[in-house]
Design a protein around this motif. Structure first.
Motif, short mmCIF file in Angstrom:
data_model
loop_
_atom_site.label_atom_id
_atom_site.label_comp_id
_atom_site.label_asym_id
_atom_site.label_seq_id
_atom_site.Cartn_x
_atom_site.Cartn_y
_atom_site.Cartn_z
N ASP A 151 -3.77 6.51 -5.00
CA ASP A 151 -3.31 5.48 -4.46
C ASP A 151 -4.27 4.21 -4.51
O ASP A 151 -5.09 4.17 -3.58
CB ASP A 151 -2.76 5.68 -3.09
N LYS A 184 -3.35 1.11 -4.03
CA LYS A 184 -2.75 -0.20 -3.53
C LYS A 184 -3.67 -0.91 -2.98
O LYS A 184 -4.47 -0.43 -2.08
CB LYS A 184 -1.54 0.16 -2.70
N THR A 193 0.06 -2.99 3.25
CA THR A 193 0.26 -3.06 1.85
C THR A 193 1.15 -4.14 1.64
O THR A 193 2.03 -4.71 2.59
CB THR A 193 0.80 -1.74 1.00
N GLU A 245 3.51 -4.72 -0.23
CA GLU A 245 4.95 -4.41 -0.28
C GLU A 245 5.44 -4.39 1.08
O GLU A 245 6.75 -4.91 1.27
CB GLU A 245 5.24 -3.20 -1.24
N GLU A 262 -0.79 -10.74 -4.45
CA GLU A 262 0.30 -9.57 -4.51
C GLU A 262 1.40 -9.94 -3.32
O GLU A 262 2.52 -9.75 -3.80
CB GLU A 262 -0.38 -8.37 -4.04
#
Length: 239
Positions: free
Chosen positions: A2, A4, A54, A56, A91
């Motif tokens: 991962d 991220k 994160t 998101e 992001e």
């Protein structure tokens, strides 16, 4: 594996009213290298602290409040200093822009470095709220630990690249209230093409308890709050 990007967040505010237009979801990022003598968020200084998110997950949390933003609200990322985590903020803002949400970056402009990563962040930032703390660079260094040449260059870049700005100045008696400096700062701001708003923010001591809790000596312990007449004088020069 991962890969991220992880952001370190100090705090969240779900109904911010002073951090950009309209009602805002405000993210206070962890980490700041400046050491402003009147800082009201010294708990954000440590670069390694904060809660891990994160982009998101943080965006999913923010958009729960989308119905409250109406036509002119949105998301603001503040700090600390959000430019220290610009990849994460990029992001996060990219997700917001896909949904047409207004994005604002509340920053002191330190560190500013014109490169690809910075330009990516600016491409998904609708508004920059920039603190101009002091005009004289030596005084700025005494106040914050850094000179201001880099910050003024940041403001010029924003103007040259048609990026909307709000500019703020904290008025501290006998520290950032010099009339000549305020006039020079006003003259500089007048050369910038994209400034939509300028504000004088009166010095306050709301963060004093945080300094005491962290065991950090407060350098402005005997500094008075600005009087109404001092605030009016500064606004007449600056705004």
């Amino acid at each position: 594996m991962d890969n991220k990007i992880i952001g370190h967040v100090n705090a969240l505010e779900t109904f911010g009213l002073v951090d950009g237009p309209g009602v805002r979801f405000v993210v206070f990022m962890q980490g700041c290298k400046m050491r402003c003598k009147y800082c009201h968020n010294p708990e954000t200084w440590n670069l390694s602290g904060g809660e891990e998110w994160t982009a998101e997950n943080l965006y999913n949390r923010a958009k729960r409040y989308k119905t409250y933003w109406k036509n002119n609200g949105g998301i603001t990322v503040s700090g600390g200093e959000p430019l220290l985590q610009k990849e994460f903020v990029t992001e996060f803002f990219t997700l917001a822009k896909k949904d047409g949400i207004h994005t604002a970056l509340d920053t002191s402009g330190q560190p500013f470095c014109e490169n690809g990563d910075f330009e990516k962040l600016m491409s998904v930032t609708d508004l920059v709220i920039l603190d101009l703390k002091e005009w004289n660079s030596e005084k700025h260094k005494a106040l914050t630990g850094f000179g201001n040449e880099n910050i003024l260059a940041f403001a010029k870049w924003l103007s040259e690249h048609n990026k909307k700005m709000w500019i703020r100045h904290v008025l501290v008696p006998e520290l950032t209230d010099d009339k000549a400096s305020l006039k020079e700062m006003h003259d500089f701001i007048s050369t910038l093409k994209t400034v939509e708003k300028t504000e004088i923010l009166p010095y306050h001591t709301f963060g004093l308890a945080k300094w005491e809790k962290l065991g950090i000596p407060y350098p402005l312990e005997n500094t008075p709050l600005p009087a109404d007449e001092e605030i009016k004088t500064a606004k007449d020069i600056f705004v």
